[in-house]
Design a protein around this motif. Structure first.
Motif, PDB file in Angstrom:
ATOM      1  N   ALA A 163      52.478 -13.334  41.561  1.00 27.92           N
ATOM      2  CA  ALA A 163      52.332 -13.113  43.003  1.00 27.92           C
ATOM      3  C   ALA A 163      52.531 -11.641  43.356  1.00 27.92           C
ATOM      4  N   TRP A 164      53.568 -11.019  42.774  1.00 32.21           N
ATOM      5  CA  TRP A 164      53.801  -9.598  43.030  1.00 32.21           C
ATOM      6  C   TRP A 164      52.680  -8.740  42.449  1.00 32.21           C
ATOM      7  N   LEU A 165      52.194  -9.124  41.265  1.00 29.34           N
ATOM      8  CA  LEU A 165      51.124  -8.359  40.635  1.00 29.34           C
ATOM      9  C   LEU A 165      49.843  -8.417  41.471  1.00 29.34           C
ATOM     10  N   LEU A 166      49.478  -9.611  41.923  1.00 25.19           N
ATOM     11  CA  LEU A 166      48.285  -9.758  42.759  1.00 25.19           C
ATOM     12  C   LEU A 166      48.447  -9.017  44.088  1.00 25.19           C
ATOM     13  N   SER A 167      49.655  -9.027  44.604  1.00 23.24           N
ATOM     14  CA  SER A 167      49.916  -8.309  45.855  1.00 23.24           C
ATOM     15  C   SER A 167      49.701  -6.819  45.671  1.00 23.24           C
ATOM     16  N   GLN A 219      42.201  -6.812  53.892  1.00 22.10           N
ATOM     17  CA  GLN A 219      43.385  -7.255  54.629  1.00 22.10           C
ATOM     18  C   GLN A 219      43.194  -8.630  55.242  1.00 22.10           C
ATOM     19  N   ILE A 220      42.001  -8.928  55.723  1.00 24.13           N
ATOM     20  CA  ILE A 220      41.747 -10.169  56.445  1.00 24.13           C
ATOM     21  C   ILE A 220      41.601 -11.366  55.514  1.00 24.13           C
ATOM     22  N   VAL A 221      40.855 -11.192  54.425  1.00 23.10           N
ATOM     23  CA  VAL A 221      40.490 -12.320  53.567  1.00 23.10           C
ATOM     24  C   VAL A 221      41.709 -13.071  53.018  1.00 23.10           C
ATOM     25  N   PRO A 222      42.724 -12.399  52.423  1.00 26.28           N
ATOM     26  CA  PRO A 222      43.884 -13.155  51.920  1.00 26.28           C
ATOM     27  C   PRO A 222      44.597 -13.943  53.017  1.00 26.28           C
ATOM     28  N   PHE A 223      44.656 -13.378  54.219  1.00 23.05           N
ATOM     29  CA  PHE A 223      45.336 -14.079  55.304  1.00 23.05           C
ATOM     30  C   PHE A 223      44.648 -15.402  55.626  1.00 23.05           C
ATOM     31  N   PHE A 224      43.348 -15.363  55.835  1.00 24.33           N
ATOM     32  CA  PHE A 224      42.649 -16.582  56.229  1.00 24.33           C
ATOM     33  C   PHE A 224      42.562 -17.587  55.078  1.00 24.33           C
TER      34      PHE A 224
END
Length: 374
Positions: A163-167, A219-224
């Protein structure tokens, strides 16, 4: 501001003339912004740091709290701390070192890259860890007999690292849009209002349309994606809880009122946490979506809307541990045990679970003897 003025790499061509009215409207902190920056932001930073740090302390101190769910929540708290320190710290530093709004000269070219990277990494990490919590609860509800990867200690640690790596990778895709400084030069009127103002303002990033579009999309895509995924998991969890209760009633003599109360408590904690988390982030993401499709508000409305939406994001990082503590008696007891001195002979709350109260998401699901498939 950048839609009205042209930035340049230097000021050799001289500065543009700025009237007092333009300076007040576009370049200087209003009274409301001064109050927001001097009072509201420090309070959010202090509260957010303290309650997230307290949550990390409680989980690490209490052996009974070291579950897969809480490992994800600890990392969520760490992400919130990094987010608040980086995002609010940047705002406070710029306010203290420049009278001009959004002047990035105080942070310099290095700060232009490092600070947004930390903010974005922490933000994406919070999305991923909230989703991991939902997934862990989903498997606990729908597959109570199995030992899911989300619950296994080794795999949960690997999922945390992933999760941290992908972030970090996702935040790295945005980093190019923040490199360098674009300068805007002024020639002030020389009035009492502007005579002490600096003649140069700088903003991080390059004025390249494709970089700006890339920034908004990443920025938008991961949120949705995480929004819809969590909504799906919450619906499945509620359905799974209802099915478990129906099976339990047909095989045991446990009181219905107790089943319903426990089901409602779990479902309520999920819904409240998910709704508040994504509701506080949604306004900023919607504003980014509008900018990605070249829909812009008027200058005055844009400043106000941006301030409010960012404030809601900061608030989200403050309330996360408060929600879990308020909605769970187990967390409240853990906080009480961690911060209340207790005689050694009564330190039962800090002992690991050994046949007593099941850990977090297993509290209800161990009652069912049959697997509920979705």
């Amino acid at each position: 501001m950048d839609s009205l003025y042209n930035f340049d790499s230097d000021c050799e061509g001289g500065g543009m003339n700025i009237s007092d009215e333009e300076a007040k409207e576009l370049l200087l902190y209003s009274n409301g912004m001064v109050f927001y920056t001097q009072c509201i932001l420090p309070i959010l930073l202090l509260l957010g740091f303290l309650d997230n740090a307290a949550f990390v302390y409680v989980v690490t101190k209490q052996s009974s709290m070291k579950t897969a769910t809480n490992r994800y929540l600890v990392n969520l708290a760490i992400a919130d701390i990094v987010f608040l320190l980086s995002a609010i710290g940047e705002k406070l530093w710029k306010f203290a070192n420049s009278p001009l709004v959004d002047d990035d000269i105080p942070i310099g070219p290095v700060g232009c890259v490092v600070l947004p990277f930390l903010v974005d990494t922490a933000y994406f990490a919070s999305l991923f860890f909230v989703t991991l919590v939902s997934a862990e609860i989903f498997f606990a509800v729908c597959y109570p007999k199995g030992k899911s990867l989300f619950q296994h200690r080794t795999w949960s640690l690997w999922l945390t690292v992933l999760a941290w790596l992908l972030s970090g990778i996702t935040a790295g895709l945005i980093a190019p849009s923040n490199t360098g400084l674009e300068y805007l030069c002024f020639t002030w009127s020389g009035s009492e209002l502007t005579k002490s103002l600096p003649e140069v303002l700088a903003m991080c990033g390059r004025e390249l349309p494709w970089l700006r579009t890339l920034m908004h999309v990443v920025q938008i895509v991961p949120f949705f994606i995480t929004l819809f995924l969590n909504a799906f998991l919450y619906v499945k969890i509620v359905i799974g809880l209802n099915r478990s209760i129906i099976r339990l009633r047909s095989h045991t003599s446990v009181k219905r009122d107790g089943d319903t109360h426990l089901r409602n408590q779990i479902a309520r904690m999920l819904v409240v946490n998910g709704v508040i988390f994504f509701l506080l982030l949604a306004p900023f993401e919607i504003l980014s979506l509008l900018e990605a499709v070249n829909v812009y508000l008027s200058t005055s409305h844009e400043v106000l809307t941006s301030t409010i939406t960012r404030g809601l994001m900061y608030l989200n990082s403050v309330v996360n541990p408060i929600i879990y503590t308020a909605m769970s008696q187990r967390y409240r007891e853990a906080f009480k045990n961690a911060f209340t001195p207790t005689p050694k002979c009564r330190l039962l709350g800090s002992l690991p679970n050994r046949g007593g109260q099941p850990s977090s998401t297993q509290t209800y699901f161990k009652m069912s003897q049959t697997t509920t498939k979705i």
